[in-house]
Write a protein that holds these residues in place. Sequence first.
Motif, PDB file in Angstrom:
ATOM      1  N   GLY A  73      -2.496  -7.915  -1.490  1.00 37.06           N
ATOM      2  CA  GLY A  73      -2.017  -8.742  -0.504  1.00 37.06           C
ATOM      3  C   GLY A  73      -1.411 -10.104  -0.803  1.00 37.06           C
ATOM      4  O   GLY A  73      -0.323 -10.247  -0.317  1.00 37.06           O
ATOM      5  N   ARG A  74      -1.859 -10.465  -1.846  1.00 36.73           N
ATOM      6  CA  ARG A  74      -1.332 -11.776  -2.411  1.00 36.73           C
ATOM      7  C   ARG A  74       0.052 -11.660  -2.959  1.00 36.73           C
ATOM      8  O   ARG A  74       1.084 -12.473  -2.894  1.00 36.73           O
ATOM      9  CB  ARG A  74      -2.098 -12.620  -3.604  1.00 36.73           C
ATOM     10  N   SER A  75       0.057 -10.282  -3.672  1.00 41.55           N
ATOM     11  CA  SER A  75       1.588 -10.028  -4.464  1.00 41.55           C
ATOM     12  C   SER A  75       2.544  -9.654  -3.332  1.00 41.55           C
ATOM     13  O   SER A  75       3.688 -10.211  -3.230  1.00 41.55           O
ATOM     14  CB  SER A  75       1.318  -8.795  -5.205  1.00 41.55           C
ATOM     15  N   GLY A  76       1.984  -9.124  -2.152  1.00 37.66           N
ATOM     16  CA  GLY A  76       2.998  -8.421  -1.209  1.00 37.66           C
ATOM     17  C   GLY A  76       3.380  -9.551  -0.358  1.00 37.66           C
ATOM     18  O   GLY A  76       4.446  -9.489   0.483  1.00 37.66           O
ATOM     19  N   THR A  82       2.511  -3.251   4.955  1.00 40.10           N
ATOM     20  CA  THR A  82       3.820  -3.650   4.262  1.00 40.10           C
ATOM     21  C   THR A  82       3.432  -4.319   3.041  1.00 40.10           C
ATOM     22  O   THR A  82       4.729  -4.312   2.231  1.00 40.10           O
ATOM     23  CB  THR A  82       4.769  -4.896   4.912  1.00 40.10           C
ATOM     24  N   SER A  83       2.370  -4.919   2.829  1.00 39.28           N
ATOM     25  CA  SER A  83       2.175  -5.346   1.383  1.00 39.28           C
ATOM     26  C   SER A  83       2.391  -4.304   0.362  1.00 39.28           C
ATOM     27  O   SER A  83       2.848  -4.883  -1.022  1.00 39.28           O
ATOM     28  CB  SER A  83       0.602  -6.162   1.339  1.00 39.28           C
ATOM     29  N   PHE A  84       1.916  -3.283   0.460  1.00 35.73           N
ATOM     30  CA  PHE A  84       2.022  -2.070  -0.443  1.00 35.73           C
ATOM     31  C   PHE A  84       3.709  -1.838  -0.920  1.00 35.73           C
ATOM     32  O   PHE A  84       3.895  -2.092  -2.396  1.00 35.73           O
ATOM     33  CB  PHE A  84       1.661  -0.536   0.183  1.00 35.73           C
ATOM     34  N   VAL A  85       4.641  -2.004   0.127  1.00 35.21           N
ATOM     35  CA  VAL A  85       5.943  -1.996  -0.399  1.00 35.21           C
ATOM     36  C   VAL A  85       6.452  -3.322  -0.869  1.00 35.21           C
ATOM     37  O   VAL A  85       7.060  -3.233  -2.033  1.00 35.21           O
ATOM     38  CB  VAL A  85       6.788  -1.570   0.960  1.00 35.21           C
ATOM     39  N   VAL A  92       6.434   5.250   0.839  1.00 32.92           N
ATOM     40  CA  VAL A  92       5.354   6.374   1.335  1.00 32.92           C
ATOM     41  C   VAL A  92       4.067   5.559   1.564  1.00 32.92           C
ATOM     42  O   VAL A  92       3.113   5.782   2.220  1.00 32.92           O
ATOM     43  CB  VAL A  92       5.104   7.251   0.299  1.00 32.92           C
ATOM     44  N   PHE A  93       3.849   4.522   0.688  1.00 33.33           N
ATOM     45  CA  PHE A  93       2.680   3.673   0.625  1.00 33.33           C
ATOM     46  C   PHE A  93       2.595   2.966   1.972  1.00 33.33           C
ATOM     47  O   PHE A  93       1.604   2.380   2.351  1.00 33.33           O
ATOM     48  CB  PHE A  93       2.510   2.828  -0.594  1.00 33.33           C
ATOM     49  N   GLY A  94       3.746   2.581   2.228  1.00 32.35           N
ATOM     50  CA  GLY A  94       3.738   1.701   3.694  1.00 32.35           C
ATOM     51  C   GLY A  94       3.302   2.262   4.809  1.00 32.35           C
ATOM     52  O   GLY A  94       2.562   1.796   5.655  1.00 32.35           O
ATOM     53  N   ARG A  95       3.862   3.655   4.998  1.00 31.86           N
ATOM     54  CA  ARG A  95       3.194   4.509   5.669  1.00 31.86           C
ATOM     55  C   ARG A  95       1.858   4.754   5.807  1.00 31.86           C
ATOM     56  O   ARG A  95       1.164   4.804   6.825  1.00 31.86           O
ATOM     57  CB  ARG A  95       4.160   5.736   5.842  1.00 31.86           C
ATOM     58  N   GLY A 396      -9.511   3.329   1.431  1.00 31.11           N
ATOM     59  CA  GLY A 396      -9.740   3.040  -0.206  1.00 31.11           C
ATOM     60  C   GLY A 396      -9.122   3.908  -1.036  1.00 31.11           C
ATOM     61  O   GLY A 396      -8.802   3.324  -2.265  1.00 31.11           O
ATOM     62  N   LEU A 397      -9.167   5.144  -0.871  1.00 31.25           N
ATOM     63  CA  LEU A 397      -8.390   6.032  -1.635  1.00 31.25           C
ATOM     64  C   LEU A 397      -6.903   5.617  -1.889  1.00 31.25           C
ATOM     65  O   LEU A 397      -6.477   5.724  -3.284  1.00 31.25           O
ATOM     66  CB  LEU A 397      -8.805   7.706  -1.301  1.00 31.25           C
ATOM     67  N   ILE A 398      -6.406   5.312  -0.901  1.00 35.57           N
ATOM     68  CA  ILE A 398      -4.884   4.954  -0.948  1.00 35.57           C
ATOM     69  C   ILE A 398      -4.891   3.733  -1.789  1.00 35.57           C
ATOM     70  O   ILE A 398      -3.841   3.614  -2.747  1.00 35.57           O
ATOM     71  CB  ILE A 398      -4.372   4.762   0.238  1.00 35.57           C
ATOM     72  N   THR A 399      -5.602   2.601  -1.651  1.00 34.03           N
ATOM     73  CA  THR A 399      -5.725   1.582  -2.704  1.00 34.03           C
ATOM     74  C   THR A 399      -5.822   1.851  -4.100  1.00 34.03           C
ATOM     75  O   THR A 399      -5.130   1.411  -4.857  1.00 34.03           O
ATOM     76  CB  THR A 399      -6.662   0.468  -2.009  1.00 34.03           C
ATOM     77  N   THR A 400      -6.789   2.826  -4.377  1.00 37.07           N
ATOM     78  CA  THR A 400      -7.109   3.048  -5.670  1.00 37.07           C
ATOM     79  C   THR A 400      -6.016   3.710  -6.311  1.00 37.07           C
ATOM     80  O   THR A 400      -5.519   3.489  -7.604  1.00 37.07           O
ATOM     81  CB  THR A 400      -8.558   3.862  -5.812  1.00 37.07           C
ATOM     82  N   VAL A 401      -5.292   4.791  -5.727  1.00 39.39           N
ATOM     83  CA  VAL A 401      -4.374   5.352  -6.195  1.00 39.39           C
ATOM     84  C   VAL A 401      -2.936   4.602  -6.492  1.00 39.39           C
ATOM     85  O   VAL A 401      -2.424   4.627  -7.551  1.00 39.39           O
ATOM     86  CB  VAL A 401      -4.018   6.855  -5.369  1.00 39.39           C
ATOM     87  N   PHE A 402      -2.952   3.576  -5.439  1.00 36.53           N
ATOM     88  CA  PHE A 402      -1.663   2.951  -5.685  1.00 36.53           C
ATOM     89  C   PHE A 402      -1.745   1.777  -6.871  1.00 36.53           C
ATOM     90  O   PHE A 402      -0.871   1.723  -7.498  1.00 36.53           O
ATOM     91  CB  PHE A 402      -1.402   2.008  -4.385  1.00 36.53           C
ATOM     92  N   VAL A 403      -3.021   1.275  -7.022  1.00 41.83           N
ATOM     93  CA  VAL A 403      -3.427   0.255  -8.007  1.00 41.83           C
ATOM     94  C   VAL A 403      -3.359   1.127  -9.192  1.00 41.83           C
ATOM     95  O   VAL A 403      -2.838   0.358 -10.435  1.00 41.83           O
ATOM     96  CB  VAL A 403      -4.450  -0.551  -7.795  1.00 41.83           C
ATOM     97  N   GLY A 404      -4.087   1.954  -9.403  1.00 39.86           N
ATOM     98  CA  GLY A 404      -4.426   2.796 -10.539  1.00 39.86           C
ATOM     99  C   GLY A 404      -3.176   3.535 -11.250  1.00 39.86           C
ATOM    100  O   GLY A 404      -2.993   3.661 -12.461  1.00 39.86           O
TER     101      GLY A 404
END
Length: 449
Positions: A73-76, A82-85, A92-95, A396-404
């Motif tokens: 959140g802070r980075s995006g 939209t923060s993911f992108v 893909v992560f935005g969707r 939660g899974l989307i967040t861990t996969v994105f960050v990890g």
Amino acid sequence: MTSSQHNPVEGKNDRFSSSGFILAAIGSSVGLGNMWKFPYITGENGGAAFFLLFIVCLILIGLPLLLAELAIGRSGRGSAATSFVKAGGSKVFGRLGLLQVIAPFLILTFYVIVAGWTLHYAVQSFSGALYSNSDYSGQFGAFTQGYMPIVWQAVAILITGWVVGKGISGGIEKFNKVLIPGMIILLIVLMIRAVTLPGAGAGVSFFLQPDFSKLSPNAALVALGHAFFSLSLGMGILLTYGAYVDKRQSLGAATLAIGAGDLIYAFIAGLIIFPTTASFGIQPDAGPSLVFMALPAAFSAMPLGAFFGGLFFVLLAIAALTSAVSLLEVPVSFAMDRWGWGRVKSVVLISVLVLLVGLPSAFSFGIVPALTDMGGKSFFDWLDFITSNILLPVGGLITTVFVGYFWKNAAEAAGLKAGWFRVWLFMVRYIAPVLVFLVLLHTTGILKL
């Protein structure tokens, strides 16, 4: 329009202060489930032994994910989608991030209904009307099967919308700075009242005496699930709040403070519920029946019961409204970010939509029989099941996969020292995804131990 007009944060100075952010985040995590669910599952699964297990799960799954969401959140500096992108991820992560906008919106549609119940019961308790008829189960049924809950639902969304409409520092922060300290005072007053009731000691022992024989693989899954849900993870709230956090704020310290706040609230809730139920011979059953049917009987029997009952329902209303405010901010932030709407327009349109989409849930307690039994669950229960047990763990899974695995700027965004960063990344990459997946399998009923 310029990009700054589309972004709810960029080009504006509306930010949380350090203390305001932590209080708002605690307000989002401290919800109704902590009061009626946590004490029950603790007592059922070994008391203090389960509480220790819950703390371990909070460290393994809760805190790493909490920090991950805040960092994105802070980075995006955008909405939950939209923060993911904007943080550097692919479209893909935005969707996929849209799930973390849809989930809180749907949750809010039925959450404000229960928030309305707490407001109604607070008024009924202080006035004494609640205790004029000892058939509390009948009272609750008659209330939820009528049209008054829709009026209170509208009151709850009006309060929520009014707060969110005033912005971050002038609305959400001020609201939490008043209500969270007020909630702490209420918790302490009610805890003192509860532990000094005759026979309260048995309830305290039940809650705090470890029974390691009751710990089981299933208890571990229950603790995991509650560690995930109690921090409001996977629903875009902390992603959204992270966008309003100052760059000088230590996210690591904030994560620990939010986790501690959630833990303390859950602990004191247990010291209110168990002594009270033990003193009056009430089964500490899970869910709304405990709060709206069983506890009024206890309040009616204790000295100054109408007053203490009123305080209890005010406490629940605060927990409900601080969570509702954070739930509403997620789609509001998205609307401002995606369509360039102003804050007030976003709040008004989404609040009306929340009210309309929430009507089938309000009608599913008996007004419309077809909505009351839909394959063994009411419309309200189905919506709760789908959002809480499927959408949130998937989020939660989307967040861990994105960050990890996909986020190159994770180290800089998290702001951790090298050693702690490696520990955190290991947890997010290898431990948290497995545990969140187990939560998903368990809550959907696929995995039974």
